[in-house]
Motif scaffolding. Structure first.
Motif, PDB file in Angstrom:
ATOM      1  N   LYS A  15       2.716  -2.495 -13.607  1.00 17.80           N
ATOM      2  CA  LYS A  15       1.923  -1.326 -14.034  1.00 17.80           C
ATOM      3  C   LYS A  15       0.514  -1.327 -13.463  1.00 17.80           C
ATOM      4  O   LYS A  15       0.017  -0.291 -13.006  1.00 17.80           O
ATOM      5  N   THR A  16      -0.149  -2.484 -13.503  1.00 15.08           N
ATOM      6  CA  THR A  16      -1.560  -2.555 -13.113  1.00 15.08           C
ATOM      7  C   THR A  16      -1.759  -2.119 -11.670  1.00 15.08           C
ATOM      8  O   THR A  16      -2.598  -1.250 -11.373  1.00 15.08           O
ATOM      9  N   ASP A  17      -1.004  -2.687 -10.779  1.00 18.38           N
ATOM     10  CA  ASP A  17      -1.152  -2.417  -9.349  1.00 18.38           C
ATOM     11  C   ASP A  17      -0.925  -0.938  -9.039  1.00 18.38           C
ATOM     12  O   ASP A  17      -1.714  -0.299  -8.329  1.00 18.38           O
ATOM     13  N   ILE A  18       0.133  -0.393  -9.607  1.00 19.75           N
ATOM     14  CA  ILE A  18       0.481   0.997  -9.326  1.00 19.75           C
ATOM     15  C   ILE A  18      -0.524   1.954  -9.957  1.00 19.75           C
ATOM     16  O   ILE A  18      -0.944   2.941  -9.337  1.00 19.75           O
ATOM     17  N   SER A  19      -0.940   1.677 -11.186  1.00 25.16           N
ATOM     18  CA  SER A  19      -1.878   2.584 -11.864  1.00 25.16           C
ATOM     19  C   SER A  19      -3.220   2.641 -11.140  1.00 25.16           C
ATOM     20  O   SER A  19      -3.864   3.696 -11.099  1.00 25.16           O
ATOM     21  N   ILE A  20      -3.633   1.533 -10.553  1.00 21.44           N
ATOM     22  CA  ILE A  20      -4.891   1.526  -9.800  1.00 21.44           C
ATOM     23  C   ILE A  20      -4.784   2.422  -8.573  1.00 21.44           C
ATOM     24  O   ILE A  20      -5.699   3.210  -8.281  1.00 21.44           O
ATOM     25  N   ASP A  21      -3.669   2.354  -7.871  1.00 24.15           N
ATOM     26  CA  ASP A  21      -3.487   3.219  -6.700  1.00 24.15           C
ATOM     27  C   ASP A  21      -3.411   4.687  -7.109  1.00 24.15           C
ATOM     28  O   ASP A  21      -3.934   5.567  -6.406  1.00 24.15           O
ATOM     29  N   VAL A  22      -2.765   4.961  -8.236  1.00 24.05           N
ATOM     30  CA  VAL A  22      -2.683   6.342  -8.730  1.00 24.05           C
ATOM     31  C   VAL A  22      -4.078   6.848  -9.092  1.00 24.05           C
ATOM     32  O   VAL A  22      -4.462   7.979  -8.745  1.00 24.05           O
ATOM     33  N   ALA A  23      -4.855   6.011  -9.780  1.00 24.23           N
ATOM     34  CA  ALA A  23      -6.216   6.401 -10.186  1.00 24.23           C
ATOM     35  C   ALA A  23      -7.095   6.655  -8.965  1.00 24.23           C
ATOM     36  O   ALA A  23      -7.911   7.592  -8.959  1.00 24.23           O
ATOM     37  N   LYS A  24      -6.941   5.836  -7.937  1.00 21.32           N
ATOM     38  CA  LYS A  24      -7.718   6.046  -6.707  1.00 21.32           C
ATOM     39  C   LYS A  24      -7.357   7.378  -6.063  1.00 21.32           C
ATOM     40  O   LYS A  24      -8.229   8.123  -5.613  1.00 21.32           O
ATOM     41  N   ALA A  25      -6.059   7.686  -6.054  1.00 23.61           N
ATOM     42  CA  ALA A  25      -5.621   8.944  -5.450  1.00 23.61           C
ATOM     43  C   ALA A  25      -6.134  10.154  -6.228  1.00 23.61           C
ATOM     44  O   ALA A  25      -6.403  11.209  -5.633  1.00 23.61           O
ATOM     45  N   ASP A 287      12.508   3.705 -11.430  1.00 27.65           N
ATOM     46  CA  ASP A 287      13.046   2.373 -11.153  1.00 27.65           C
ATOM     47  C   ASP A 287      12.394   1.876  -9.859  1.00 27.65           C
ATOM     48  O   ASP A 287      12.697   2.376  -8.766  1.00 27.65           O
ATOM     49  N   LEU A 288      11.513   0.905 -10.002  1.00 23.86           N
ATOM     50  CA  LEU A 288      10.736   0.438  -8.849  1.00 23.86           C
ATOM     51  C   LEU A 288      11.604  -0.212  -7.787  1.00 23.86           C
ATOM     52  O   LEU A 288      11.205  -0.295  -6.616  1.00 23.86           O
ATOM     53  N   GLU A 289      12.784  -0.673  -8.175  1.00 24.88           N
ATOM     54  CA  GLU A 289      13.666  -1.337  -7.202  1.00 24.88           C
ATOM     55  C   GLU A 289      14.279  -0.338  -6.213  1.00 24.88           C
ATOM     56  O   GLU A 289      14.799  -0.746  -5.176  1.00 24.88           O
ATOM     57  N   THR A 290      14.216   0.948  -6.538  1.00 24.09           N
ATOM     58  CA  THR A 290      14.848   1.956  -5.675  1.00 24.09           C
ATOM     59  C   THR A 290      13.882   2.531  -4.644  1.00 24.09           C
ATOM     60  O   THR A 290      14.269   3.387  -3.851  1.00 24.09           O
ATOM     61  N   PHE A 291      12.638   2.043  -4.643  1.00 24.04           N
ATOM     62  CA  PHE A 291      11.635   2.548  -3.702  1.00 24.04           C
ATOM     63  C   PHE A 291      11.361   1.514  -2.621  1.00 24.04           C
ATOM     64  O   PHE A 291      11.322   0.307  -2.886  1.00 24.04           O
ATOM     65  N   SER A 292      11.151   2.007  -1.420  1.00 19.30           N
ATOM     66  CA  SER A 292      10.924   1.102  -0.288  1.00 19.30           C
ATOM     67  C   SER A 292       9.475   0.655  -0.187  1.00 19.30           C
ATOM     68  O   SER A 292       9.163  -0.323   0.492  1.00 19.30           O
ATOM     69  N   SER A 293       8.559   1.388  -0.863  1.00 23.23           N
ATOM     70  CA  SER A 293       7.148   1.029  -0.767  1.00 23.23           C
ATOM     71  C   SER A 293       6.409   1.469  -2.025  1.00 23.23           C
ATOM     72  O   SER A 293       6.846   2.379  -2.742  1.00 23.23           O
ATOM     73  N   LYS A 294       5.264   0.842  -2.253  1.00 20.84           N
ATOM     74  CA  LYS A 294       4.418   1.228  -3.379  1.00 20.84           C
ATOM     75  C   LYS A 294       3.872   2.624  -3.167  1.00 20.84           C
ATOM     76  O   LYS A 294       3.709   3.398  -4.126  1.00 20.84           O
ATOM     77  N   GLU A 295       3.591   2.965  -1.920  1.00 21.29           N
ATOM     78  CA  GLU A 295       3.065   4.296  -1.617  1.00 21.29           C
ATOM     79  C   GLU A 295       4.041   5.384  -2.058  1.00 21.29           C
ATOM     80  O   GLU A 295       3.626   6.447  -2.551  1.00 21.29           O
ATOM     81  N   ALA A 296       5.322   5.126  -1.888  1.00 16.30           N
ATOM     82  CA  ALA A 296       6.343   6.103  -2.294  1.00 16.30           C
ATOM     83  C   ALA A 296       6.368   6.263  -3.811  1.00 16.30           C
ATOM     84  O   ALA A 296       6.569   7.369  -4.324  1.00 16.30           O
ATOM     85  N   VAL A 297       6.161   5.174  -4.525  1.00 19.36           N
ATOM     86  CA  VAL A 297       6.112   5.230  -5.990  1.00 19.36           C
ATOM     87  C   VAL A 297       4.919   6.071  -6.431  1.00 19.36           C
ATOM     88  O   VAL A 297       5.037   6.957  -7.297  1.00 19.36           O
ATOM     89  N   VAL A 298       3.768   5.794  -5.840  1.00 19.76           N
ATOM     90  CA  VAL A 298       2.548   6.527  -6.189  1.00 19.76           C
ATOM     91  C   VAL A 298       2.720   8.023  -5.911  1.00 19.76           C
ATOM     92  O   VAL A 298       2.348   8.869  -6.731  1.00 19.76           O
ATOM     93  N   LYS A 299       3.306   8.341  -4.771  1.00 20.17           N
ATOM     94  CA  LYS A 299       3.531   9.747  -4.414  1.00 20.17           C
ATOM     95  C   LYS A 299       4.435  10.434  -5.436  1.00 20.17           C
ATOM     96  O   LYS A 299       4.191  11.581  -5.818  1.00 20.17           O
ATOM     97  N   THR A 300       5.453   9.722  -5.888  1.00 23.10           N
ATOM     98  CA  THR A 300       6.373  10.286  -6.895  1.00 23.10           C
ATOM     99  C   THR A 300       5.651  10.536  -8.209  1.00 23.10           C
ATOM    100  O   THR A 300       5.843  11.584  -8.842  1.00 23.10           O
ATOM    101  N   ILE A 301       4.810   9.592  -8.620  1.00 23.46           N
ATOM    102  CA  ILE A 301       4.062   9.766  -9.863  1.00 23.46           C
ATOM    103  C   ILE A 301       3.110  10.954  -9.748  1.00 23.46           C
ATOM    104  O   ILE A 301       3.018  11.785 -10.650  1.00 23.46           O
ATOM    105  N   LEU A 302       2.423  11.059  -8.632  1.00 18.68           N
ATOM    106  CA  LEU A 302       1.477  12.158  -8.436  1.00 18.68           C
ATOM    107  C   LEU A 302       2.191  13.514  -8.462  1.00 18.68           C
ATOM    108  O   LEU A 302       1.604  14.518  -8.891  1.00 18.68           O
ATOM    109  N   SER A 303       3.435  13.541  -8.051  1.00 20.03           N
ATOM    110  CA  SER A 303       4.180  14.802  -8.012  1.00 20.03           C
ATOM    111  C   SER A 303       4.549  15.300  -9.406  1.00 20.03           C
ATOM    112  O   SER A 303       4.946  16.463  -9.570  1.00 20.03           O
ATOM    113  N   THR A 304       4.430  14.431 -10.420  1.00 17.46           N
ATOM    114  CA  THR A 304       4.785  14.832 -11.787  1.00 17.46           C
ATOM    115  C   THR A 304       3.640  15.529 -12.512  1.00 17.46           C
ATOM    116  O   THR A 304       3.852  16.098 -13.590  1.00 17.46           O
ATOM    117  N   ILE A 305       2.450  15.455 -11.946  1.00 18.78           N
ATOM    118  CA  ILE A 305       1.278  15.999 -12.640  1.00 18.78           C
ATOM    119  C   ILE A 305       1.130  17.501 -12.407  1.00 18.78           C
ATOM    120  O   ILE A 305       1.223  17.954 -11.278  1.00 18.78           O
TER     121      ILE A 305
END
Length: 305
Positions: A15-25, A287-305
């Motif tokens: 959570k920590t690593d991903i939330s920081i990247d989301v907050a930066k974006a 599911d973080l195991e289904t993503f090839s990169s952290k950037e892809a996870v962050v992009k998916t989260i940002l798309s929900t807002i």
């Protein structure tokens, strides 16, 4: 309506690593939702992010409570909402992240703390018991004093269970026809994201995290806390990682047994967290195991807002 982004998940999921990247974006700030990271000097065992790990993103509600003090869910709600209001006034979307279910509830629901029958200390003890031992342990207490209420209130509806126990303790009466159903907040729109991993991989991460905490000096950290006068009677020392090491320092376990117990309790806690978060119907699971990169996870989260 103004929004908040809430990122939850079990311990060690990432959570920590991903939330920081989301907050930066989003050019925003993070509000911690962790009942152990609030305490000063509880750094290693709480997996509190370091200054470097924060990458310049401001974090609120970490490292601000003395470890000999209690801090309630109602205080968290008040403090978190103050920060939310400040960020909304700046045109920002607050990112709330952590794994303490009761803290999440405090932001999702209009919880009427302190009404009539109130015993803050007792409620805090029940909240800690639910956090550390699971909902059934607290529900068993309700069975002992108000069997009728225990049959009506599901163990996973921990807010109602605790409220029924509090009413019983303060008034000496059963909860009866009190209205305890929570009402969802209308103060802001909640975007709720749940991070998950395949169980065996999550458990491997938990076991690795425990090993890294020990290498980083967890035992020495707890030794200093103990020397300052803290023991297992304090709320701060009841967190996973602290209670096991404290028991080891008090001679209740040898080193190997303590490490094994710490890993086991951490895995069990992760399982209880998942059970808790699955109750939220609107949660969007990633599911973080289904993503090839952290950037892809962050992009998916940002798309929900």
């Amino acid at each position: 309506m103004k929004k908040i982004l809430v990122i939850v998940g079990p311990t060690a999921v990432g959570k920590t690593d991903i939330s920081i990247d989301v907050a930066k974006a989003l050019d925003t700030e993070i509000i911690s939702c962790d009942s152990v990271q609030i305490y000063k000097r509880l750094d290693i065992g709480s997996a509190k992010p370091t200054i470097d790990e924060m990458q310049g993103v401001k974090h609120h509600l970490i490292d601000f409570v003395e470890p000999d003090q209690n801090y309630s869910v109602s205080e968290y709600r008040q403090d978190a909402q103050a920060v939310i209001s400040k960020l909304h006034a700046q045109g920002k979307i607050p990112v709330i992240t952590g794994g303490t279910g009761l803290y999440v509830n405090a932001l999702l629901y209009e919880m009427h703390f302190g009404e009539n029958a109130s015993d803050e200390t007792y409620r805090q003890s029940l909240e800690s018991k639910a956090e550390l031992e699971g909902n059934n342990a607290v529900h068993d207490l309700l069975k002992q004093v108000d069997l009728q209420a225990s049959e009506k209130i599901h163990p996973n509806n921990i807010r109602r269970v605790i409220r029924a126990l509090e009413i019983n303790k303060v008034t000496g009466k059963n909860v009866g026809d009190f209205t305890l159903d929570p009402v969802r907040t209308k103060a802001y729109e909640v975007v709720l994201i749940g991070l998950t991993r395949e169980r065996s991989k999550l458990y491997d991460r938990i076991n690795r995290r425990v090993d890294l905490m020990l290498e980083a000096g967890l035992i020495e950290e707890v030794e200093k806390l103990k020397k300052s006068g803290l023991d297992d009677s304090f709320q701060s020392m009841q967190g996973i990682g602290y209670k096991e090491v404290l028991a080891y320092l008090n001679g209740l376990y040898d080193l190997d047994a303590m490490i094994s117990l710490l890993k086991q309790n951490s895995r069990r806690y992760a399982k209880r967290q998942m059970t808790w978060f699955k109750r939220y119907e609107e949660i969007q699971w990633i599911d973080l195991e289904t993503f090839s990169s952290k950037e892809a996870v962050v992009k998916t989260i940002l798309s929900t807002i």
